[in-house]
Scaffold this active site. Structure first.
Site, PDB file in Angstrom:
ATOM      1  N   CYS A   1      -2.521  -0.796   7.308  1.00  0.00           N
ATOM      2  CA  CYS A   1      -1.527   0.266   7.483  1.00  0.00           C
ATOM      3  C   CYS A   1      -1.634   0.910   8.865  1.00  0.00           C
ATOM      4  O   CYS A   1      -0.621   1.346   9.424  1.00  0.00           O
ATOM      5  CB  CYS A   1      -1.672   1.296   6.365  1.00  0.00           C
ATOM      6  SG  CYS A   1      -1.299   0.582   4.746  1.00  0.00           S
TER       7      CYS A   1
ATOM      8  N   GLU B   1       1.488   3.353   2.379  1.00  0.00           N
ATOM      9  CA  GLU B   1       2.220   3.439   3.641  1.00  0.00           C
ATOM     10  C   GLU B   1       3.282   2.348   3.766  1.00  0.00           C
ATOM     11  O   GLU B   1       4.407   2.607   4.187  1.00  0.00           O
ATOM     12  CB  GLU B   1       1.248   3.341   4.827  1.00  0.00           C
ATOM     13  CG  GLU B   1       0.213   4.460   4.872  1.00  0.00           C
ATOM     14  CD  GLU B   1      -1.072   4.110   4.133  1.00  0.00           C
ATOM     15  OE1 GLU B   1      -1.021   3.419   3.100  1.00  0.00           O
ATOM     16  OE2 GLU B   1      -2.146   4.533   4.608  1.00  0.00           O
TER      17      GLU B   1
ATOM     18  N   CYS C   1      -5.831   2.291   5.970  1.00  0.00           N
ATOM     19  CA  CYS C   1      -6.643   1.088   6.177  1.00  0.00           C
ATOM     20  C   CYS C   1      -6.190   0.385   7.461  1.00  0.00           C
ATOM     21  O   CYS C   1      -5.213   0.767   8.091  1.00  0.00           O
ATOM     22  CB  CYS C   1      -6.514   0.171   4.966  1.00  0.00           C
ATOM     23  SG  CYS C   1      -4.911  -0.667   4.852  1.00  0.00           S
TER      24      CYS C   1
ATOM     25  N   HIS D   1       0.872  -1.175   0.000  1.00  0.00           N
ATOM     26  CA  HIS D   1       0.000   0.000   0.000  1.00  0.00           C
ATOM     27  C   HIS D   1       0.908   1.224   0.000  1.00  0.00           C
ATOM     28  O   HIS D   1       2.143   1.085   0.049  1.00  0.00           O
ATOM     29  CB  HIS D   1      -0.871  -0.005   1.250  1.00  0.00           C
ATOM     30  CG  HIS D   1      -2.001  -1.003   1.188  1.00  0.00           C
ATOM     31  ND1 HIS D   1      -3.035  -1.007   2.099  1.00  0.00           N
ATOM     32  CD2 HIS D   1      -2.240  -2.000   0.305  1.00  0.00           C
ATOM     33  CE1 HIS D   1      -3.881  -1.982   1.783  1.00  0.00           C
ATOM     34  NE2 HIS D   1      -3.423  -2.605   0.717  1.00  0.00           N
TER      35      HIS D   1
ATOM     36  N   SER E   1      -6.767   8.193   4.302  1.00  0.00           N
ATOM     37  CA  SER E   1      -6.927   7.590   5.628  1.00  0.00           C
ATOM     38  C   SER E   1      -6.419   6.143   5.624  1.00  0.00           C
ATOM     39  O   SER E   1      -6.784   5.352   4.751  1.00  0.00           O
ATOM     40  CB  SER E   1      -8.422   7.620   5.994  1.00  0.00           C
ATOM     41  OG  SER E   1      -8.621   7.105   7.291  1.00  0.00           O
TER      42      SER E   1
HETATM   43 ZN   LIG Z   1      -3.283   0.358   3.655  1.00  0.00          ZN
END
Ligand SMILES: [Zn+2]
Length: 156
Positions: free
Chosen positions: A92, A64, A89, A62, A87
Site C-alpha cells: 500500500c 487502502e 504495508c 487491503h 500503518s
Molecule cells: Zn496494505
C-alpha cells in the site's frame, strides 16, 4: 435541479472516522479490521473500503487498495489524502508512491509499522493519530487470529 455537493470532512480526525467505520464493519464481518478512505484536496470523500482477504477472498484488496478501487479514476492524486486505520504495508505504500498521493493519515502504527518512513523520505506528508480504539481493535484481532494476520502481512 441542483445536486447537493459531497460533504467536506473538516480535519484528519473526521476523515479517520470513515476509515474506522470500514475497519469496524470488517471486524463485524469476521474479516481483518483495517479500513481506509481516499479524500480529495477539499476533504471530500472519493471512496472508502476495507480489507477483503476473508470476506472477498481477495488478498489484493487491503484497506487502502480497496478505497483506491472504490474511488475510481482520478486525473491526479497529488492533492489527495489516503486515510488508513493502520500503518500502510509495503504494497500500500507502493500504491501511494505509484500514484503520487500527497498525504497519508494513519490511525495507528503501534501494532504494525509499514512503509511510512520511506513515504516521508520521498516527500509524502504522513500524520499518525495513534488512536486508542484502533490499537485495541488490532491488538485483539492479532491475539485471536495470529495465522490470519501473518498471512495478511506476508509472514510465513
Ligand atoms: Zn496494505
Amino acid at each position: 435541479m441542483s445536486v447537493d455537493p459531497a460533504p467536506v470532512y473538516a480535519d484528519d480526525a473526521a476523515m479517520l472516522e470513515v476509515a474506522r467505520a470500514e475497519a469496524l464493519a470488517g471486524l463485524a464481518e469476521g474479516g481483518i479490521p483495517i479500513g481506509a478512505a481516499l479524500f480529495d484536496a477539499d476533504g471530500r470523500l472519493l471512496g472508502s473500503g476495507r480489507n477483503q482477504r476473508v470476506q472477498g477472498g481477495n488478498p489484493a484488496l487491503h484497506g487502502e487498495t480497496s478505497a483506491f478501487f472504490a474511488a475510481g479514476r482520478q486525473r491526479s492524486y497529488r492533492g489527495t489524502t489516503m486515510v488508513t486505520t493502520l500503518s500502510p504495508c509495503w504494497y500500500c505504500s507502493g500504491l501511494v508512491r505509484q500514484f503520487g498521493i500527497g498525504r497519508v493519515v494513519i490511525g495507528e502504527n503501534t501494532t504494525f509499522y509499514g512503509g511510512e518512513d520511506w513515504l516521508r523520505e520521498n516527500g509524502v506528508e504522513v500524520v499518525v493519530l495513534q488512536d486508542p480504539e484502533l490499537i485495541a481493535v488490532m491488538t485483539g484481532f492479532i491475539e485471536r487470529s495470529p495465522e490470519l494476520w501473518n498471512e495478511d502481512i506476508g509472514v510465513d
